[in-house]
Motif scaffolding. Structure first.
Motif, short mmCIF file in Angstrom:
data_model
loop_
_atom_site.label_atom_id
_atom_site.label_comp_id
_atom_site.label_asym_id
_atom_site.label_seq_id
_atom_site.Cartn_x
_atom_site.Cartn_y
_atom_site.Cartn_z
N ARG A 17 55.33 100.57 -0.65
CA ARG A 17 55.17 101.63 -1.84
C ARG A 17 56.36 101.52 -2.80
NH1 ARG A 17 55.48 107.92 0.66
NH2 ARG A 17 55.25 108.64 -1.18
N PHE A 18 57.57 101.17 -2.20
CA PHE A 18 58.67 101.07 -3.27
C PHE A 18 58.71 100.09 -4.39
CE2 PHE A 18 62.89 99.63 -4.67
CZ PHE A 18 63.44 100.82 -4.86
N GLU A 19 57.88 98.67 -3.62
CA GLU A 19 57.63 97.70 -4.62
C GLU A 19 56.46 98.34 -5.78
OE1 GLU A 19 55.90 93.35 -4.64
OE2 GLU A 19 56.80 93.81 -2.79
N ALA A 20 55.53 99.02 -5.23
CA ALA A 20 54.64 99.27 -6.17
C ALA A 20 55.05 100.18 -7.21
CB ALA A 20 53.50 100.01 -5.41
N SER A 21 55.93 101.12 -6.91
CA SER A 21 56.87 102.01 -7.92
C SER A 21 57.56 101.17 -8.75
CB SER A 21 57.43 103.18 -6.95
OG SER A 21 57.93 104.07 -7.91
#
Length: 73
Positions: A17-21
């Motif tokens: 989730r963090f990487e996608a954001s």
């Protein structure tokens, strides 16, 4: 149910989730992409909180296992 395995999956999901954001945030300078900075900041803070919560689950499960082994020893 294995709490450590569940928390490991939670760590993986939070990091994804963090990487996608972060990738969406990196596209902010490109006019082809409309990126809502506020939404992405909330996403990253939420992912960070989820990551910490899953780490706490792993730590607690480890402490409980140690306590159980001390009782049985």
């Amino acid at each position: 149910m294995n709490p450590i395995a569940t928390a490991q999956y939670g760590l993986f999901a939070a990091s994804q989730r963090f990487e996608a954001s972060a990738q969406r945030t990196a596209q902010m300078g490109d006019r082809a992409f409309e990126v809502d900075y506020t939404h992405e900041a909330i996403e990253q803070i939420t992912a960070k909180t989820e990551f910490r919560a899953n780490l706490a689950v792993i730590k607690t499960a480890d402490e409980m296992t140690d306590s159980l082994l001390d009782i049985l020893a």
